[in-house]
Design a protein around this motif. Structure first.
Motif, PDB file in Angstrom:
ATOM      1  N   LYS A 129       0.814  -1.213   0.000  1.00  0.00           N
ATOM      2  CA  LYS A 129       0.000   0.000   0.000  1.00  0.00           C
ATOM      3  C   LYS A 129       0.850   1.267   0.000  1.00  0.00           C
ATOM      4  O   LYS A 129       0.344   2.350  -0.282  1.00  0.00           O
ATOM      5  CB  LYS A 129      -0.934   0.002   1.212  1.00  0.00           C
ATOM      6  CG  LYS A 129      -1.875  -1.185   1.260  1.00  0.00           C
ATOM      7  CD  LYS A 129      -2.706  -1.307  -0.013  1.00  0.00           C
ATOM      8  CE  LYS A 129      -3.643  -2.496   0.068  1.00  0.00           C
ATOM      9  NZ  LYS A 129      -4.367  -2.701  -1.217  1.00  0.00           N
ATOM     10  N   PHE A 130       2.128   1.130   0.344  1.00  0.00           N
ATOM     11  CA  PHE A 130       3.046   2.264   0.301  1.00  0.00           C
ATOM     12  C   PHE A 130       4.468   1.730   0.313  1.00  0.00           C
ATOM     13  O   PHE A 130       4.702   0.531   0.513  1.00  0.00           O
ATOM     14  CB  PHE A 130       2.808   3.229   1.468  1.00  0.00           C
ATOM     15  CG  PHE A 130       3.010   2.633   2.834  1.00  0.00           C
ATOM     16  CD1 PHE A 130       4.194   2.843   3.536  1.00  0.00           C
ATOM     17  CD2 PHE A 130       2.018   1.877   3.439  1.00  0.00           C
ATOM     18  CE1 PHE A 130       4.382   2.308   4.804  1.00  0.00           C
ATOM     19  CE2 PHE A 130       2.191   1.333   4.714  1.00  0.00           C
ATOM     20  CZ  PHE A 130       3.375   1.544   5.392  1.00  0.00           C
ATOM     21  N   VAL A 131       5.432   2.608   0.068  1.00  0.00           N
ATOM     22  CA  VAL A 131       6.849   2.252   0.064  1.00  0.00           C
ATOM     23  C   VAL A 131       7.508   2.917   1.264  1.00  0.00           C
ATOM     24  O   VAL A 131       7.244   4.086   1.550  1.00  0.00           O
ATOM     25  CB  VAL A 131       7.535   2.718  -1.244  1.00  0.00           C
ATOM     26  CG1 VAL A 131       9.042   2.491  -1.175  1.00  0.00           C
ATOM     27  CG2 VAL A 131       6.924   1.998  -2.442  1.00  0.00           C
ATOM     28  N   LYS A 132       8.373   2.175   1.953  1.00  0.00           N
ATOM     29  CA  LYS A 132       9.063   2.751   3.103  1.00  0.00           C
ATOM     30  C   LYS A 132      10.556   2.816   2.841  1.00  0.00           C
ATOM     31  O   LYS A 132      11.167   1.845   2.411  1.00  0.00           O
ATOM     32  CB  LYS A 132       8.817   1.920   4.354  1.00  0.00           C
ATOM     33  CG  LYS A 132       9.655   2.428   5.527  1.00  0.00           C
ATOM     34  CD  LYS A 132       8.989   2.229   6.823  1.00  0.00           C
ATOM     35  CE  LYS A 132       9.885   2.706   7.962  1.00  0.00           C
ATOM     36  NZ  LYS A 132       9.735   1.871   9.136  1.00  0.00           N
ATOM     37  N   VAL A 133      11.134   3.993   3.094  1.00  0.00           N
ATOM     38  CA  VAL A 133      12.591   4.160   3.011  1.00  0.00           C
ATOM     39  C   VAL A 133      13.124   4.407   4.413  1.00  0.00           C
ATOM     40  O   VAL A 133      12.398   4.857   5.307  1.00  0.00           O
ATOM     41  CB  VAL A 133      12.986   5.305   2.056  1.00  0.00           C
ATOM     42  CG1 VAL A 133      12.483   5.018   0.651  1.00  0.00           C
ATOM     43  CG2 VAL A 133      12.452   6.643   2.546  1.00  0.00           C
ATOM     44  N   TYR A 134      14.419   4.135   4.567  1.00  0.00           N
ATOM     45  CA  TYR A 134      14.988   4.155   5.913  1.00  0.00           C
ATOM     46  C   TYR A 134      16.158   5.118   6.029  1.00  0.00           C
ATOM     47  O   TYR A 134      16.650   5.654   5.048  1.00  0.00           O
ATOM     48  CB  TYR A 134      15.383   2.732   6.315  1.00  0.00           C
ATOM     49  CG  TYR A 134      15.273   2.460   7.790  1.00  0.00           C
ATOM     50  CD1 TYR A 134      14.099   2.736   8.487  1.00  0.00           C
ATOM     51  CD2 TYR A 134      16.328   1.894   8.487  1.00  0.00           C
ATOM     52  CE1 TYR A 134      13.995   2.475   9.842  1.00  0.00           C
ATOM     53  CE2 TYR A 134      16.232   1.614   9.845  1.00  0.00           C
ATOM     54  CZ  TYR A 134      15.056   1.915  10.519  1.00  0.00           C
ATOM     55  OH  TYR A 134      14.956   1.653  11.869  1.00  0.00           O
TER      56      TYR A 134
END
Length: 207
Positions: A129-134
Motif C-alpha cells: 500500500k506504500f513504500v518505506k525508506v529508511y
C-alpha cells in the motif's frame, strides 16, 4: 447477522451516547447482550510491525486496522484471519550496508539506483500500500524511489531518525508523504544535528 442488543452507542456527530440495538452483517447469526457495554469505531494503529502471532492481540485492544511499516510478505501472509485489516509495506529500502544490515528478507540495502527501482517494482507487484525508506538512504536513490512510486500510485513513508543529510523539509521536497515517528523534523530545526553526535554535542543543541 450479528445482533447487538441494548448497547451504548457512541454518536460522535451529535456528541451523545444512545442505548440502541445494532445489526452487523455477518456470515454467522448470533446475538450479543450489549447491556453496560459500549460500541465505538475500531482504532487504527498507524505505525506497527504486525506478526502472525500478534494479530488477535490488536483486536483484543480494539484495533481493527493497522498500517504495517516494513516486513516480509511471506511472514505477513501467515497472519491468521482473526486479525486487523492490514495496510502493508514490505521490505524497506535503505543504503548499503543499511541500518538493518545487508539486504535480507526484511530490507533492501543499496546505493544503486536500478536496484532501488527494482525494489519499488517488487513492492508494487506484492500489492504493497506504500513504500518505506529508511534512515541512511542516499538522496539520489530517494529521488528516484519517490518518482517511481508516484508513477505506480504508491506514497512514500520515511523513517529518517538516523539521517545525517535528509531533514524533513528536504524529504518533503522530494515528495515523501509520511515521516514516521516525526523523524528528521528535529534535524530541520537544528542544522548539523544527528543521532550519532556525542553527549557533549547534544548538550550544545539542547541547553
Amino acid at each position: 447477522m450479528i445482533e447487538i442488543k441494548s448497547v451504548n452507542w457512541i454518536n460522535f456527530e451529535e456528541k451523545k451516547i444512545e442505548v440502541k440495538d445494532v445489526s452487523i452483517t455477518s456470515e454467522e447469526d448470533f446475538e450479543i447482550d450489549g447491556t453496560g457495554k459500549y460500541l465505538m469505531p475500531g482504532l487504527v494503529d498507524m505505525h506497527t510491525h504486525i506478526s502472525p502471532t500478534s494479530g488477535k492481540h490488536y483486536l483484543y485492544s480494539g484495533v481493527t486496522s493497522v498500517r504495517n511499516n516494513s516486513g516480509n510478505i511471506e511472514m505477513l501472509n501467515l497472519i491468521d484471519v482473526v486479525s486487523p485489516k492490514v495496510y502493508a509495506s514490505y521490505r524497506l529500502i535503505d543504503r548499503e550496508p543499511g541500518l538493518w544490515g545487508p539486504t535480507s528478507a526484511g530490507n533492501i540495502s543499496t546505493n544503486d539506483i536500478d536496484t532501488a527501482l527494482a525494489a519499488v517494482d517488487e513492492l508494487h507487484k506484492q500489492n504493497a500500500k506504500f513504500v518505506k525508506v529508511y534512515g541512511n538512504i542516499q538522496e539520489d536513490v530517494l529521488d528516484v524511489v519517490v518518482k517511481k512510486s508516484s508513477e505506480l500510485g504508491l506514497e512514500v513513508a520515511a523513517d529518517l531518525l538516523h539521517t545525517k543529510s535528509i531533514d524533513s523539509i528536504k524529504a518533503a521536497d522530494y515528495g515523501v508523504k509520511w515521516l514516521e515517528h516525526a523523524s528528521s523534523i528535529i534535524h530541520s530545526l537544528y542544522p548539523d544535528y544527528n543521532t550519532q553526535i556525542s553527549k557533549d554535542e547534544f548538550a550544545l543543541f539542547f541547553r
